[in-house]
Design a protein around this motif. Structure first.
Motif, PDB file in Angstrom:
ATOM      1  N   THR A   1     -10.856   2.552   0.281  1.00 17.13           N
ATOM      2  CA  THR A   1      -9.307   2.495   1.149  1.00 17.13           C
ATOM      3  C   THR A   1      -8.928   4.009   1.375  1.00 17.13           C
ATOM      4  OG1 THR A   1      -8.082   2.353  -0.875  1.00 17.13           O
ATOM      5  CG2 THR A   1      -9.146   0.437  -0.156  1.00 17.13           C
TER       6      THR A   1
ATOM      7  N   ASN B   1       0.732  -1.360  -0.179  1.00 17.92           N
ATOM      8  CA  ASN B   1      -0.042  -0.074   0.051  1.00 17.92           C
ATOM      9  C   ASN B   1       0.984   1.291   0.073  1.00 17.92           C
ATOM     10  OD1 ASN B   1      -2.784   0.995   0.239  1.00 17.92           O
ATOM     11  ND2 ASN B   1      -2.115   2.059   2.055  1.00 17.92           N
TER      12      ASN B   1
ATOM     13  N   ASP C   1      -5.388   4.453   3.405  1.00 18.14           N
ATOM     14  CA  ASP C   1      -4.339   5.279   2.867  1.00 18.14           C
ATOM     15  C   ASP C   1      -4.001   6.343   3.519  1.00 18.14           C
ATOM     16  OD1 ASP C   1      -4.505   3.220   0.861  1.00 18.14           O
ATOM     17  OD2 ASP C   1      -5.935   4.656  -0.567  1.00 18.14           O
TER      18      ASP C   1
END
Length: 609
Positions: free
Chosen positions: A171, A146, A175
């Motif tokens: 997300t 990520n 993040d």
């Protein structure tokens, strides 16, 4: 903080010539025509970071991706991963990191560790931590893939009209939490999850059922205790038990006092015994010194007598050996002997006096030890006697003790019932939830206007004149004249602006402002959309972008892939830029070109660029 860079990427296959490309620190440019395998290079790097996506067409016959990396923490390492496998192998001079690593947290057996954790350790970050994935503090593992995706803008994202940093709405919090952790190490550690409405209802129902069950058990037990107490003792027996209990209480108090006194004695005695030993040793040393000084006085007296005897002899002026006249009379030591004897006597007196003090202290310590040892024996004897007395009352108090125990249990039951009642009452209240997790606000508070300043600086250098840039922390994207680029910018401008945003983020996280430094930026086709009019006015933007990429690569590593026909007219080789060029016109036998050797042009080039 430690960082790393990639030195070489190598693609292998059975009976295949290796595909190899090297990289340097700073800015690296890979360019060429379409369909020459440029994108496969970037996907292969991302694959070594733990990506699940296949990096290139399996029909090429190549099966293994291998990367050589230089790390501050572990030195040079080699990471190898086969296609379609969920493990990677790490080699290095540091044997503590060598082993097989799983590329996801689901695989736990037969692996040395998890690849995500390994890459996090490379930059000095914590391992196995979970950051919030939504505002309610639900969590998921901090993932290196990520982190890498934030600093990796691929060809499908580069022209994205929305945020190129937070690519998916679902997300976004995760993040942002990842970026916040990289900024300052914060990840709302210890914050409990905020329950959803459905979870609250289920939890409330479950608690009510638990309270019902617990209350029923406690009420039944309380009734049983009352019945047993009722049948245990009469009033007379209660009075007798009370008398016995009072006497036992006094006995116990006496025993407690004796035990406390014995503890005090047991604390004091070892120190006194040690002091006695120390005094004995000191007295012995003083005795030896006194003997030595007396012996010295005897020697001085002997020498003095010899001097006196020699003084009574007639003076001899003739040498017994040659018969000549002696001009120097031997020196007399009488005065020196007298002074030395005085000194010895004085020091002897001090030692004798010190020994007498030690002897008096020794006597006092011996007396105190004697008193304490006698008292200790008396206490032990008295405690034993009172313990026997107490045991004689045990049978008399057995029934009374049971009642006391039952009454104590009833008090406990009543307290539990009161607690359940209070918790029931609190359960009916509509308690407000704590504030949801808002990592973008935390990032804004930390960064302030720094993003704006970096954007303005670079866009000025790129000769960008389409409006005034600013950073929006809500959208986490660049704005032009306060308008989102999704509302007012075309494909080419979006690619350009997204590349500037990526470079902005890279610069910030490659500075001392951030706690952790991933140290890399990868952009695939930053000039996507500029190929319609490569010689138009946008050539100044293209040239400005590449000058910024070269200028601000800094101590990290920036890798850019672009199509040769949109590159600005910059002599990259002359400026010392590591340049890799793939020219598909250079074909051997009409069957191969580009990054991967022996790739046949007539098969489906899935995902190739």
């Amino acid at each position: 903080m430690p960082s790393f860079s990639i030195e070489e990427l190598r693609i292998k296959g059975p009976e295949k010539e290796d595909a190899v490309i090297g990289f340097s620190d700073g800015f690296n440019l890979i360019c060429g025509w379409s369909q020459t395998g440029k994108t496969w290079i970037l996907k292969s790097i991302y694959y070594l970071f733990g990506s699940e996506g296949r990096p290139f067409n399996s029909r090429t016959g190549y099966t293994t991706v291998e990367g050589t990396f230089n790390t501050d923490l572990y030195g040079k390492i080699v990471v190898t991963r086969n296609i379609n496998e969920d493990v990677a192998v790490v080699f290095g001079a540091d044997e503590s990191i060598a082993g097989i690593y799983a590329t996801n947290f689901k695989k736990k057996k037969d692996v040395f560790g998890h690849l995500d954790n390994f890459w996090l350790s490379v930059i000095g970050a914590e391992e196995n931590i979970k950051v919030p994935k939504n505002g309610r503090y639900e969590r998921r593992h901090l993932s290196w893939t990520n982190i890498a995706s934030i600093f990796f803008i691929d060809e499908h994202e580069v022209a994205e009209p929305k945020s190129v940093i937070f690519k998916r709405n679902k997300t976004e919090t995760y993040d942002a939490a990842t970026l916040l952790y990289l900024l300052n190490g914060e990840y709302a550690k210890g914050e409990e999850k905020i329950l959803s409405k459905g979870e609250k209802r289920a939890s409330k129902k479950s608690l009510e059922e638990y309270f019902d069950e617990e209350e029923g058990v406690l009420i039944a037990e309380r009734s049983e205790c009352r019945e047993r107490i009722k049948n245990l003792l009469t009033d007379d027996s209660n009075a007798a038990a009370k008398d016995v209990s009072d006497e036992m209480s006094l006995m116990q108090q006496e025993i407690d006092m004796l035990v406390d006194e014995r503890k005090t004695i047991e604390t004091e005695l070892p120190a006194l015994r040690k002091e006695r030993i120390d005094l004995e040793l000191k007295i012995d040393r003083d005795e030896k010194l006194i003997s030595e000084y007396k012996a010295d006085l005897q020697r001085m007296d002997f020498i003095s007598q010899g001097e006196q005897a020699a003084a009574s002899l007639p003076e001899n002026t003739t040498c017994p050996f040659c018969g000549g006249t002696l001009h120097e009379i031997p020196e007399s030591f009488t005065e020196g002997i007298r002074e030395e004897s005085k000194r010895i006597v004085a020091e002897l007196g001090v030692i004798v006096e010190a020994q007498e003090v030690s002897l008096r202290q020794q006597k006092a310590v011996e007396d105190r030890i004697f008193v304490l040892e006698e008292r200790e024996a008396e206490i032990k004897e008295r405690i034993d006697e009172r313990a026997i007395d107490l045991s004689d009352f045990d049978s008399s108090l057995a029934v009374f003790g049971e009642r006391v125990s039952l009454e104590g249990r009833m008090r406990f039951i009543n307290e539990k019932l009161e607690d359940i009642a209070a918790r029931r009452k609190n359960l009916k209240k509509d308690n407000p939830d704590k504030a949801e997790f808002r990592p973008k606000i935390a990032i804004e508070n930390y960064v302030g206007e720094d993003f704006d300043e970096l954007l303005v600086e670079m866009l000025d250098e790129c000769n960008f004149t389409d409006g005034i840039p600013s950073w929006d922390f809500t959208k986490f994207d660049i704005m032009i004249d306060g308008i989102p680029k999704s509302d007012d910018q075309g494909k080419g401008r979006c690619s350009f602006l997204n590349s500037i945003v990526g470079l902005m983020l890279y610069r910030y996280f490659n500075s001392s402002s951030a706690l952790y430094h991933p140290g890399f930026l990868i952009i695939d086709t930053p000039l996507l959309g500029f190929d319609e009019n490569p010689e138009g006015e946008d050539r100044y933007l293209r040239e400005g972008l590449y000058k910024c990429l070269m200028k601000y690569a800094g101590d990290g590593q920036v890798i850019v892939v672009d199509n040769i026909k949109v590159l600005p007219k910059i002599n990259f080789i002359e400026k010392g830029v590591p340049l890799t060029l793939f020219d598909k016109d250079k074909v051997e036998g009409g069957t191969s070109y580009g990054f991967i050797p022996n790739f046949k042009k007539d098969i489906d080039k899935e995902g190739m660029d």
